[in-house]
Design a protein around this motif. Sequence first.
Motif, PDB file in Angstrom:
ATOM      1  N   GLU A  34       1.536  -1.202   0.040  1.00 27.31           N
ATOM      2  CA  GLU A  34       0.038   0.202  -0.237  1.00 27.31           C
ATOM      3  C   GLU A  34       1.011   1.249   0.177  1.00 27.31           C
ATOM      4  OE1 GLU A  34       1.306  -0.689   3.933  1.00 27.31           O
ATOM      5  OE2 GLU A  34       0.596  -2.401   2.175  1.00 27.31           O
ATOM      6  N   LYS A  35       2.589   1.172   0.351  1.00 33.23           N
ATOM      7  CA  LYS A  35       3.104   2.626   0.431  1.00 33.23           C
ATOM      8  C   LYS A  35       3.941   2.215  -0.554  1.00 33.23           C
ATOM      9  CE  LYS A  35       2.603   3.114   5.369  1.00 33.23           C
ATOM     10  NZ  LYS A  35       3.164   3.051   6.376  1.00 33.23           N
ATOM     11  N   ILE A  36       4.510   1.188  -1.049  1.00 31.56           N
ATOM     12  CA  ILE A  36       5.573   0.808  -1.968  1.00 31.56           C
ATOM     13  C   ILE A  36       4.846  -0.158  -3.223  1.00 31.56           C
ATOM     14  CG2 ILE A  36       7.831   0.169  -2.716  1.00 31.56           C
ATOM     15  CD1 ILE A  36       8.448   0.838   0.602  1.00 31.56           C
ATOM     16  N   VAL A  37       4.332   0.172  -4.537  1.00 36.38           N
ATOM     17  CA  VAL A  37       4.289  -0.149  -5.242  1.00 36.38           C
ATOM     18  C   VAL A  37       4.853  -1.305  -6.512  1.00 36.38           C
ATOM     19  CG1 VAL A  37       1.530   1.630  -4.829  1.00 36.38           C
ATOM     20  CG2 VAL A  37       3.592   1.746  -6.563  1.00 36.38           C
ATOM     21  N   SER A  38       5.829  -0.495  -6.460  1.00 38.64           N
ATOM     22  CA  SER A  38       6.989  -1.766  -6.875  1.00 38.64           C
ATOM     23  C   SER A  38       8.358  -0.906  -6.672  1.00 38.64           C
ATOM     24  CB  SER A  38       6.811  -1.151  -8.564  1.00 38.64           C
ATOM     25  OG  SER A  38       7.061  -0.276  -8.724  1.00 38.64           O
ATOM     26  N   ALA A  39       9.186  -1.240  -7.610  1.00 38.05           N
ATOM     27  CA  ALA A  39      11.165  -1.234  -6.622  1.00 38.05           C
ATOM     28  C   ALA A  39      11.833  -2.245  -7.795  1.00 38.05           C
ATOM     29  CB  ALA A  39      10.832  -1.399  -5.641  1.00 38.05           C
ATOM     30  N   ALA A  40      12.721  -1.376  -8.032  1.00 39.70           N
ATOM     31  CA  ALA A  40      13.305  -2.522  -8.808  1.00 39.70           C
ATOM     32  C   ALA A  40      15.066  -1.874  -9.049  1.00 39.70           C
ATOM     33  CB  ALA A  40      12.986  -2.074 -10.263  1.00 39.70           C
ATOM     34  N   VAL A  41      16.679  -2.412  -8.817  1.00 45.27           N
ATOM     35  CA  VAL A  41      18.236  -1.685  -8.982  1.00 45.27           C
ATOM     36  C   VAL A  41      17.887  -1.422 -11.302  1.00 45.27           C
ATOM     37  CG1 VAL A  41      19.910  -2.640  -9.886  1.00 45.27           C
ATOM     38  CG2 VAL A  41      18.691  -3.928  -7.400  1.00 45.27           C
ATOM     39  N   LEU A  42      17.780  -0.222 -11.369  1.00 45.34           N
ATOM     40  CA  LEU A  42      17.580   0.018 -12.618  1.00 45.34           C
ATOM     41  C   LEU A  42      19.127  -0.093 -12.886  1.00 45.34           C
ATOM     42  CD1 LEU A  42      15.845   3.477 -11.855  1.00 45.34           C
ATOM     43  CD2 LEU A  42      15.063   1.842 -12.182  1.00 45.34           C
ATOM     44  N   GLU A  43      20.357   0.054 -12.358  1.00 49.50           N
ATOM     45  CA  GLU A  43      21.596   0.291 -13.077  1.00 49.50           C
ATOM     46  C   GLU A  43      22.888   0.053 -12.246  1.00 49.50           C
ATOM     47  OE1 GLU A  43      23.135   4.011 -13.738  1.00 49.50           O
ATOM     48  OE2 GLU A  43      20.978   5.115 -14.116  1.00 49.50           O
ATOM     49  N   GLY A  44      22.576  -1.914 -12.613  1.00 55.23           N
ATOM     50  CA  GLY A  44      24.082  -2.092 -11.171  1.00 55.23           C
ATOM     51  C   GLY A  44      23.436  -3.823 -11.138  1.00 55.23           C
ATOM     52  N   GLU A  45      24.097  -4.310 -10.163  1.00 55.44           N
ATOM     53  CA  GLU A  45      23.362  -5.844 -10.158  1.00 55.44           C
ATOM     54  C   GLU A  45      23.262  -5.654  -8.665  1.00 55.44           C
ATOM     55  OE1 GLU A  45      25.165  -8.687 -11.682  1.00 55.44           O
ATOM     56  OE2 GLU A  45      25.386  -8.087 -13.332  1.00 55.44           O
ATOM     57  N   GLY A  46      22.400  -4.440  -7.902  1.00 52.48           N
ATOM     58  CA  GLY A  46      22.308  -4.514  -6.643  1.00 52.48           C
ATOM     59  C   GLY A  46      23.862  -4.640  -5.747  1.00 52.48           C
ATOM     60  N   ASN A  47      24.926  -4.073  -6.238  1.00 56.75           N
ATOM     61  CA  ASN A  47      26.658  -3.894  -5.491  1.00 56.75           C
ATOM     62  C   ASN A  47      26.969  -2.337  -5.476  1.00 56.75           C
ATOM     63  OD1 ASN A  47      26.655  -3.871  -8.258  1.00 56.75           O
ATOM     64  ND2 ASN A  47      28.628  -4.446  -8.494  1.00 56.75           N
ATOM     65  N   ALA A  48      27.709  -1.754  -5.268  1.00 55.99           N
ATOM     66  CA  ALA A  48      27.991  -0.923  -5.240  1.00 55.99           C
ATOM     67  C   ALA A  48      28.474   0.076  -6.611  1.00 55.99           C
ATOM     68  CB  ALA A  48      29.592  -0.760  -4.293  1.00 55.99           C
ATOM     69  N   GLY A  49      27.760   1.392  -6.226  1.00 60.49           N
ATOM     70  CA  GLY A  49      27.307   1.972  -7.534  1.00 60.49           C
ATOM     71  C   GLY A  49      26.180   1.933  -8.536  1.00 60.49           C
ATOM     72  N   SER A  50      24.977   0.872  -8.292  1.00 61.59           N
ATOM     73  CA  SER A  50      24.134   0.250  -8.229  1.00 61.59           C
ATOM     74  C   SER A  50      23.115   1.322  -7.959  1.00 61.59           C
ATOM     75  CB  SER A  50      23.238  -0.893  -7.736  1.00 61.59           C
ATOM     76  OG  SER A  50      24.287  -1.765  -7.949  1.00 61.59           O
ATOM     77  N   VAL A  51      22.208   1.636  -8.633  1.00 58.70           N
ATOM     78  CA  VAL A  51      20.850   2.593  -8.653  1.00 58.70           C
ATOM     79  C   VAL A  51      19.784   1.792  -8.912  1.00 58.70           C
ATOM     80  CG1 VAL A  51      19.255   4.545  -9.343  1.00 58.70           C
ATOM     81  CG2 VAL A  51      22.048   4.298  -9.778  1.00 58.70           C
ATOM     82  N   ARG A  52      18.447   2.319  -7.470  1.00 51.40           N
ATOM     83  CA  ARG A  52      17.422   1.352  -7.664  1.00 51.40           C
ATOM     84  C   ARG A  52      16.588   2.427  -7.605  1.00 51.40           C
ATOM     85  NH1 ARG A  52      19.205  -1.589  -2.013  1.00 51.40           N
ATOM     86  NH2 ARG A  52      18.980  -0.019  -0.756  1.00 51.40           N
ATOM     87  N   GLN A  53      15.482   1.931  -7.703  1.00 55.94           N
ATOM     88  CA  GLN A  53      13.946   3.295  -7.232  1.00 55.94           C
ATOM     89  C   GLN A  53      12.671   2.286  -6.428  1.00 55.94           C
ATOM     90  OE1 GLN A  53      12.956   5.029 -10.946  1.00 55.94           O
ATOM     91  NE2 GLN A  53      10.775   5.554 -10.218  1.00 55.94           N
ATOM     92  N   PHE A  54      12.113   3.382  -5.870  1.00 54.10           N
ATOM     93  CA  PHE A  54      10.895   2.728  -4.921  1.00 54.10           C
ATOM     94  C   PHE A  54      10.188   4.073  -5.665  1.00 54.10           C
ATOM     95  CE2 PHE A  54      14.563   2.009  -2.757  1.00 54.10           C
ATOM     96  CZ  PHE A  54      14.674   0.325  -2.162  1.00 54.10           C
ATOM     97  N   ASN A  55       8.920   2.642  -5.882  1.00 54.81           N
ATOM     98  CA  ASN A  55       7.680   3.934  -5.903  1.00 54.81           C
ATOM     99  C   ASN A  55       6.709   3.631  -5.526  1.00 54.81           C
ATOM    100  OD1 ASN A  55       8.917   4.786  -8.629  1.00 54.81           O
ATOM    101  ND2 ASN A  55       8.529   2.247  -9.619  1.00 54.81           N
ATOM    102  N   PHE A  56       6.212   4.675  -4.710  1.00 53.49           N
ATOM    103  CA  PHE A  56       5.277   4.760  -4.054  1.00 53.49           C
ATOM    104  C   PHE A  56       3.597   4.764  -4.076  1.00 53.49           C
ATOM    105  CE2 PHE A  56       8.793   6.646  -2.232  1.00 53.49           C
ATOM    106  CZ  PHE A  56       9.799   5.889  -1.179  1.00 53.49           C
ATOM    107  N   GLY A  57       2.681   4.995  -3.239  1.00 49.63           N
ATOM    108  CA  GLY A  57       1.733   4.728  -3.329  1.00 49.63           C
ATOM    109  C   GLY A  57       0.648   6.350  -3.597  1.00 49.63           C
ATOM    110  N   ALA A  58      -0.530   6.048  -3.470  1.00 51.52           N
ATOM    111  CA  ALA A  58      -1.548   7.463  -3.514  1.00 51.52           C
ATOM    112  C   ALA A  58      -1.544   7.278  -2.371  1.00 51.52           C
ATOM    113  CB  ALA A  58      -3.025   6.861  -3.910  1.00 51.52           C
ATOM    114  N   GLY A  59      -0.829   8.330  -1.864  1.00 51.04           N
ATOM    115  CA  GLY A  59      -0.962   8.859  -0.929  1.00 51.04           C
ATOM    116  C   GLY A  59       0.358   9.336  -0.211  1.00 51.04           C
ATOM    117  N   ALA A  60       1.386   8.851  -0.346  1.00 53.92           N
ATOM    118  CA  ALA A  60       3.233   9.125  -0.064  1.00 53.92           C
ATOM    119  C   ALA A  60       3.233  11.331  -0.419  1.00 53.92           C
ATOM    120  CB  ALA A  60       3.226   8.327  -0.686  1.00 53.92           C
TER     121      ALA A  60
END
Length: 155
Positions: A34-60
């Motif tokens: 209900e708060k975090i509708v999706s999330a993913a690693v956009l660049e890299g493989e989850g190690n140092a230097g990687s970029v992650r994005q978290f997408n929030f739901g309505a009301g955030a």
Amino acid sequence: MSFTFEIESAAPAPRLFKAAGLDWHNLAPKLAPEKIVSAAVLEGEGNAGSVRQFNFGAGAPFSHIKERLDFIDLDNLEAKTTLIEGGGLGVVISSASTHIKVEPKAGGSVVKVTATCTPLPGVNAAEEAEKAKATFTEVVKGCEAFLLANPDAYN
């Protein structure tokens, strides 16, 4: 502005670090859809230097955040991130970074968090710090509940 705080947990330190620090992008949408509708690693493989994005739901207060994993130390259960897009960036802060370290403690662990941010002029920095503390605490406690209910997860 920089502030430090600690969150005690009944979850073992290595498991909590893996869940809350390294794999939060996979776990968050399952634990708090209900708060975090999706999330993913956009660049890299989850190690140092990687970029992650978290997408929030309505009301955030904002639609998403992007963070860069600047440093990960698996042996010392330590990570550093920098906010690079979204969140309050450009709205209430001009920069933000976080350093977490999870340490073993009898009966579980303690998460030590140091957050550094530069508030924009006119922003109530103390209020923003309290919001950040509440958010981190919610993440840790959510992971703790998941780990205690799933003793084989993140071993």
